[in-house]
Design an enzyme around this catalytic site. Structure first.
Site, PDB file in Angstrom:
ATOM      1  N   ASP A 136      -9.953  10.656   1.893  1.00 60.64           N
ATOM      2  CA  ASP A 136      -8.990  11.687   2.287  1.00 60.64           C
ATOM      3  C   ASP A 136      -9.729  12.730   3.107  1.00 60.64           C
ATOM      4  O   ASP A 136     -10.903  13.023   2.842  1.00 60.64           O
ATOM      5  CB  ASP A 136      -8.355  12.337   1.054  1.00 60.64           C
ATOM      6  CG  ASP A 136      -7.367  11.425   0.350  1.00 60.64           C
ATOM      7  OD1 ASP A 136      -6.771  10.561   1.023  1.00 60.64           O
ATOM      8  OD2 ASP A 136      -7.179  11.582  -0.866  1.00 60.64           O
ATOM      9  N   ASP A 154      -1.468   8.187   3.736  1.00 59.80           N
ATOM     10  CA  ASP A 154      -0.562   9.008   2.928  1.00 59.80           C
ATOM     11  C   ASP A 154       0.622   9.495   3.763  1.00 59.80           C
ATOM     12  O   ASP A 154       1.753   9.557   3.276  1.00 59.80           O
ATOM     13  CB  ASP A 154      -1.301  10.209   2.339  1.00 59.80           C
ATOM     14  CG  ASP A 154      -2.418   9.812   1.386  1.00 59.80           C
ATOM     15  OD1 ASP A 154      -2.326   8.733   0.765  1.00 59.80           O
ATOM     16  OD2 ASP A 154      -3.389  10.585   1.272  1.00 59.80           O
TER      17      ASP A 154
END
Length: 178
Positions: A136, A154
């Site tokens: 991330d 995401d």
């Protein structure tokens, strides 16, 4: 006997793995995975975000490196190989189920939405299998407000779910399931 005609395809004749929108779904999945993995590979290996970050892109946006060993929002963190592989297996099972749903769907919007979900799941699944955790890197913040750190996979998943929700409100609560 009544001769009723129905526009709905009988359940038994609906495709299992390849349907009307499957070429579109596959194309969107491949593009989504390529963009997701390309940004992650560049940020982790070429740019070396671990040593060169965080990078302030805008006053409210930074690039940071976070290794997410859980699922969305960092829930269910798994610090063992058993947990990692259970999450990887769950990702594979859900992805297969969503692919079957996409092969049977009758709407371009639903197909596109499911393709985004699949692309996001595959992108994050690749990270989990090959890196042990999901990469991330996008971090939004403003004043005291701090959003979770996420990646393009995401974004694809959230956009896909938003499309499915839009479709369900537009065409009735069960339209995406058809």
């Amino acid at each position: 006997m009544s001769n009723q005609s129905s526009s709905a395809e009988p359940q038994s004749k609906r495709p299992l793995l390849w349907g009307r929108f499957s070429p579109l779904v596959l194309l969107i999945v491949l593009i989504g995975v390529a963009l997701d993995q390309g940004t992650k590979i560049w940020l982790v290996h070429s740019f070396d975000l671990a040593n060169n970050g965080p990078v302030s892109v805008l006053p409210v946006l930074d690039l940071v490196l976070v290794w997410n060993r859980g699922i969305s929002y960092g829930l269910f963190q798994q610090n063992s190989d058993v947990g990692r592989w259970l999450l990887a297996g769950l990702t594979i099972a859900v992805t297969i189920g969503v692919w079957i749903w996409s092969a049977r769907c009758q709407s371009r919007l639903v197909a596109l939405s499911l393709a985004l979900v699949i692309g996001g799941a595959v992108g994050n699944g690749i990270d989990r299998v090959f890196l042990g955790a999901v990469v991330d890197f996008v971090y939004f913040h403003a004043g005291n407000f701090s959003w979770y750190v996420f990646n393009l996979a995401d974004v694809w998943i959230v956009a896909g779910v938003a499309g499915l929700l839009y479709d369900s409100f537009r065409n009735g609560p069960n339209s995406a399931a058809k």
